[in-house]
Write an enzyme that holds these catalytic residues in place. Structure first.
Site, short mmCIF file in Angstrom:
data_model
loop_
_atom_site.label_atom_id
_atom_site.label_comp_id
_atom_site.label_asym_id
_atom_site.label_seq_id
_atom_site.Cartn_x
_atom_site.Cartn_y
_atom_site.Cartn_z
N CYS A 34 0.95 -1.69 0.01
CA CYS A 34 -0.28 -0.07 0.04
C CYS A 34 1.16 1.21 0.71
CB CYS A 34 -1.00 -0.32 0.96
SG CYS A 34 -1.90 -1.06 1.13
N HIS A 60 -9.13 2.82 -2.51
CA HIS A 60 -8.15 2.63 -2.05
C HIS A 60 -6.94 1.54 -3.17
CE1 HIS A 60 -3.77 1.73 -0.59
NE2 HIS A 60 -4.35 0.66 0.23
N CYS A 73 0.48 2.69 6.50
CA CYS A 73 0.75 1.50 6.39
C CYS A 73 0.88 0.29 5.16
CB CYS A 73 -0.13 1.10 7.74
SG CYS A 73 -1.93 0.60 7.26
#
Length: 436
Positions: free
Chosen positions: A99, A392, A422
């Protein structure tokens, strides 16, 4: 505090972020259904170059990321160069840090600028959760390899006869950590229980995210940084993120059942970020190169930090680890920030990180620091909403956050902003940005 580490070239130039752009973000299997990540990447880079009016040959490097890899296009960066009319000699390579992938892409281009090997580059990422590399079972994969080596039809039939019906079923991409078998949602549940984060708190944060994102769109704050896209059959434009629930109420969130711990959990689909398709990119240059081209940068990269922690417990605490390091390298404290933007993978993860940033005990006993990083002022936190609302696309989120934060800093008259995320594998990333 340790000595700050300025991000400058050998000539003393700052690292300028000249412009940034993204596609609208689309929920899985909606507006971008059937559009692979490589095409989303071409869309955004092509439009970014067109809007910037920078000569294509001025870009000397493109670093791009994709988390859900497509076997037919393993180097998405090079495909984007070849598919957007950029100079064929442009250096291009791909990166992946889950991510935090586009954070890594930005850092790599910045390091090339500091080393003096380039004066301008593009960094970004794209992902599609609608076009996935659906695989085959290990048994079928092994047989297919052996069949290629078989010399006779009889040998081939013998090999296929070993397969069971279940071996022929497609295998979707893994959603669990390879090393632990844990899903990120499982870790979010663990963190909610460990740090006493209630379902009500998680739903409230998710509701806040959607309300603020909807308001940002309504006030026209995102129009400049989000392009309008056209996808086959090219009849209707897609111009705004389609996950934002601006009319939802807190009562709506309470209706959903837990998604991971079905009996005792608090993490739901509504207080987590959804699977999403999209792409985002930024142009970076040395400050002097931007001046040569008559460009006015959005802002500057002041510092960055990457961290890694254990994957069995609290795997999503990357921001609580990387934020103090990025601030230290920038020579700043939490109080110096105008904006603080954190990737909302899950409301539980976000709230746990916010709690620990202000914890003296965590700072001393876990980070080995004399004092807490600092409480995050709600007036500075995710002021335009976050990933729970926008969605996302894994590799694109960092570039979205950077562009969005710099635009908001400029609207507020400048200052410092920190963006942090994160990432799977216990990874964390943070960057300090500056706008004038």
């Amino acid at each position: 505090m340790r000595q700050a580490l300025p991000l400058v070239t050998r000539q003393g130039d700052r690292i300028a972020i000249v412009s940034g752009l993204r596609t609208p973000f689309a929920r899985q299997a909606t507006a971008f259904h059937g559009i692979p990540a490589v095409d989303l990447g071409k869309m955004v880079v092509g439009e970014l170059l067109a809007r910037s009016e920078i000569p294509a040959d001025a870009i000397e490097q493109l670093v791009f990321g994709q988390v859900v890899q497509m076997p037919e296009a393993p180097n998405i960066a090079r495909e984007i160069v070849l598919g957007t009319g950029m100079n064929v000699h442009t250096d291009a390579y791909s990166v992946s840090r889950a991510c935090a992938t586009s954070f890594q892409a930005v850092a790599n281009v910045a390091e090339s600028l500091m080393a003096g090997t380039i004066r301008a580059g593009i960094a970004g990422g794209a992902d599609s959760s609608s076009v996935l590399p659906i695989g085959v079972s290990k048994a079928l994969a092994r047989v297919l390899v052996d069949v290629n080596k078989a010399r006779t039809t009889r040998q081939r039939l013998t090999l296929f006869s070993r397969l069971r019906l279940r071996d022929l079923l497609p295998v979707p991409p893994a959603v669990a950590e390879y090393s632990t078998g844990l899903r990120m949602g499982d870790t979010a549940e663990q963190m909610a229980k460990t740090y006493g984060i209630t379902r009500e708190q998680q739903d409230a944060l998710a509701h806040r995210s959607h309300q603020r994102a909807a308001q940002a769109w309504a006030e026209g704050k995102l129009a400049e940084e989000v392009m309008t896209t056209y996808v086959p059959p090219y009849k209707n434009p897609f111009a705004e993120d389609n996950n934002i629930r601006g009319t939802s109420t807190l009562a709506d969130y309470a209706k959903l059942r837990p998604a991971f711990d079905r009996k005792h959990g608090s993490v739901t689909a509504a207080n987590s970020t959804p699977l999403t398709d999209g792409a985002a990119a930024v142009i970076l240059m040395t400050e002097s190169r931007a001046k040569e081209l008559g460009l006015h940068p959005l802002g500057y990269l002041r510092s960055y930090a990457f961290t890694a922690i254990d994957v069995w417990q609290d795997m999503l605490l990357g921001p609580a680890w990387s934020t103090p390091l990025a601030l230290e390298r920038a020579g700043l404290t939490m109080a110096d920030l105008t904006l603080f933007d954190m990737h909302e993978a899950f409301a539980a993860q976000t709230l746990a990180n916010l709690q620990l940033l202000g914890s003296e005990r965590f700072a001393r006993e876990v980070l080995g620091r004399a004092q807490a990083t600092g409480e995050v002022d709600d007036a500075k936190f995710n002021v335009l909403g976050g990933s729970i609302a926008y969605g996302h696309p894994f590799a694109a989120t960092g570039a979205r956050m950077i562009t969005q934060t710099l635009h908001e800093l400029r609207r507020r008259g400048g200052g410092f902003g920190l963006v942090t995320a994160c990432a799977a594998g216990g990874l964390g990333a943070a960057m300090v940005l500056e706008a004038e």
